[in-house]
Design an enzyme around this catalytic site. Sequence first.
Site, PDB file in Angstrom:
ATOM      1  N   ASP A 120      -3.984  16.369 -23.751  1.00  0.00           N
ATOM      2  CA  ASP A 120      -5.132  16.166 -24.114  1.00  0.00           C
ATOM      3  C   ASP A 120      -5.315  17.386 -25.251  1.00  0.00           C
ATOM      4  O   ASP A 120      -4.895  18.523 -25.006  1.00  0.00           O
ATOM      5  CB  ASP A 120      -6.172  16.646 -22.864  1.00  0.00           C
ATOM      6  CG  ASP A 120      -6.983  15.466 -22.812  1.00  0.00           C
ATOM      7  OD1 ASP A 120      -8.021  15.041 -23.364  1.00  0.00           O
ATOM      8  OD2 ASP A 120      -6.652  14.749 -21.628  1.00  0.00           O
ATOM      9  N   ASP A 227      -9.832  14.659 -27.513  1.00  0.00           N
ATOM     10  CA  ASP A 227     -10.951  14.601 -26.907  1.00  0.00           C
ATOM     11  C   ASP A 227     -12.232  14.893 -27.628  1.00  0.00           C
ATOM     12  O   ASP A 227     -12.233  15.546 -28.788  1.00  0.00           O
ATOM     13  CB  ASP A 227     -11.362  15.870 -25.929  1.00  0.00           C
ATOM     14  CG  ASP A 227     -12.274  15.786 -24.993  1.00  0.00           C
ATOM     15  OD1 ASP A 227     -12.609  14.884 -24.226  1.00  0.00           O
ATOM     16  OD2 ASP A 227     -13.175  16.846 -24.957  1.00  0.00           O
ATOM     17  N   GLU A 285     -10.681   9.927 -28.294  1.00  0.00           N
ATOM     18  CA  GLU A 285     -12.021   9.354 -27.619  1.00  0.00           C
ATOM     19  C   GLU A 285     -13.043   9.311 -28.659  1.00  0.00           C
ATOM     20  O   GLU A 285     -13.557  10.496 -29.172  1.00  0.00           O
ATOM     21  CB  GLU A 285     -12.260  10.621 -26.489  1.00  0.00           C
ATOM     22  CG  GLU A 285     -13.190  10.128 -25.827  1.00  0.00           C
ATOM     23  CD  GLU A 285     -13.786  11.262 -24.826  1.00  0.00           C
ATOM     24  OE1 GLU A 285     -14.214  10.917 -23.944  1.00  0.00           O
ATOM     25  OE2 GLU A 285     -13.548  12.381 -24.982  1.00  0.00           O
ATOM     26  N   HIS A 362     -10.042   9.253 -16.341  1.00  0.00           N
ATOM     27  CA  HIS A 362     -10.846  10.283 -15.676  1.00  0.00           C
ATOM     28  C   HIS A 362     -12.243  10.459 -15.791  1.00  0.00           C
ATOM     29  O   HIS A 362     -12.749  11.032 -15.129  1.00  0.00           O
ATOM     30  CB  HIS A 362      -9.985  11.682 -16.034  1.00  0.00           C
ATOM     31  CG  HIS A 362     -10.315  12.096 -17.407  1.00  0.00           C
ATOM     32  ND1 HIS A 362      -9.851  11.192 -18.546  1.00  0.00           N
ATOM     33  CD2 HIS A 362     -11.089  13.058 -17.828  1.00  0.00           C
ATOM     34  CE1 HIS A 362     -10.440  11.930 -19.726  1.00  0.00           C
ATOM     35  NE2 HIS A 362     -11.104  12.803 -19.345  1.00  0.00           N
ATOM     36  N   ASP A 363     -12.908   9.764 -16.806  1.00  0.00           N
ATOM     37  CA  ASP A 363     -14.127   9.460 -17.029  1.00  0.00           C
ATOM     38  C   ASP A 363     -14.973   8.563 -16.465  1.00  0.00           C
ATOM     39  O   ASP A 363     -16.203   8.476 -16.911  1.00  0.00           O
ATOM     40  CB  ASP A 363     -14.633   9.967 -18.554  1.00  0.00           C
ATOM     41  CG  ASP A 363     -14.338  11.496 -18.883  1.00  0.00           C
ATOM     42  OD1 ASP A 363     -14.513  12.235 -17.975  1.00  0.00           O
ATOM     43  OD2 ASP A 363     -14.036  11.824 -20.084  1.00  0.00           O
TER      44      ASP A 363
END
Length: 593
Positions: A120, A227, A285, A362-363
């Site tokens: 990330d 991110d 993202e 993960h979100d």
Amino acid sequence: MASFVHKAVSSADTTCQTEATSCNKTWWKNSTVYQIYPSSFKDSSGDGIGDIPGIISCLDYIASLGVDIIWLCPMYDSPHVDNGYDVADYENIYAPYGTLADMVAFIDGCHDRGMRIIIDLVVNHTSDQHEWFKESRSSVDHPKRAWYIWKPARYTKNGHRKPPNNWRSYFGGSAWQWDEHTQEYYLHLFAPEQPDLNWENEQTRNEVYKSAMEFWLYKGVDGFRIDTVNLYSKTPGLPDAPVVDASSDWQSAVAYHCNGPRMHEYLQEMNAKVLSRFDCMTVGELPSTPDQAKVLQYVSAKEKQLNMVFQFDVVDLGQGRDQKYDTDPLSWTLPDLKAALLRSQGLISGTDGWTTAFLENHDQARSISRFASDDEEYRERSGKMLAIMLAALSGTLFIYQGQEIGMINMPKDWDIDEYKDVESSNYFRSVSERTHGDQGALSRALTAVQHLARDHARLPMQWDESPNAGFTTGTPWMRTHDAYKHINVKSALADKSSLLHFWKNLLSLRKGYADLLIYGDFEIYDMENVNVFTFAKATGSRIALIALNFSADFQTWSKPEDIEGHLDLLVSNVPSSKTSMLAPWEGRLYYVK
């Protein structure tokens, strides 16, 4: 017992017809990515928190799935206000996860097994404990003051201090935090402990490239999941957002801090100064960007910005229009899902862009609970149906830890106290405060959290039937799912008909039919059908046909009229499939001869 028909693939089946659909594409296009959330994957020390040595101990298992890349969520030194997405030091490791030497061993371990690794890149903001921010807030005259976004207060007529604008944080409340020491506000689009970096400042950008990117590329990582990649450029002047929610002082300001005027300039610079010097992969993202033309600007090869992005069209289904949790479970329809997939799949049709295929990360809550059936009768079957759909979608495929064994959302009888994530806990608290504890409002909020919370993806990985699912010998940082004794890796490996083995076979098949399943054009049939999803993948004259029943009832089905030729069944999750009828949650993948 489910069936899997996986025939030997002939050379004719795997030969791509044109240069445009060649199977010998860039490595990141042909790859399947397995995402790991470090806190919840495998604990080697017994402290209840997953760690890098624990992940290393599982590398053979991950490689056995047939994946090509591991995406590791933030492992950086961090106070963990937002589970590592608040970075205090880009060049060091969060102590409970291990050491820098452990991270280098992990990188080497991936490469030794023929896998690559991406990490990330979190550079819209840092932690307020990062040395950059400590210096920035030390004085209004400090050279690093301009590395973050600081603004003076506004005042009402009666002298009441107010933030610089009415922007709402993604985690609720004002997006501004007052700093008593320097008597100004700083911007934080996420938690107050996550101050936004000022990308307008060239020094800031150059230090980001050096500390957060080059440092790790030289240590051997193969790329980045970037991110919040479209938040770096804000609208000049930071104007107030329109009032949509009159009951709140704080409004969604997506139009003012997302896809700003210098975003593409920044990413082109990032590419020119850093990424172009390495054979690396980038996936951004990309929230709040439903316009396909705007998405293509980020991923068009000629623009030299990103290789691919995560579009949110699918995973945003069923969320509230203004606030994520202001909704009811399953408030979407199958035509909605089809339309969302058409937008992301259509991105690469006749363009020089690339796309992704995913349902979990993960979100996001667990995909079986959101899009299929987590009732035990149909959990595995519907999980296999979703797997068939995903494996047949074009683009780079992403699988999240536990998805391969069919992990599901937390039980609905768990209390709100079991939810640890700042997003879900802040929302529940805000509803309580806004409604003065109204039980009806709190019940609706809890129901939405039980369906959509990020916490569901962060429960410990379920390895076996031993205490704490084999995740740790200590007390896990999050409670282990009650179903771990029958949903776990050990039992799935022992059962050749399990979802885990189904995924392994699908990933092999996907590579065998790469020209169709990874690169093929996407076409939907019977768009308005609310129960059955039928789509084709085509490359030249070669066609794959996929039929999926998104219901718990039998559904009639027939081959589309314009599909000529014999249907050769390659994959089914139900034995003795009848062509004219789809069983509950049945999925099929045909090759048209």
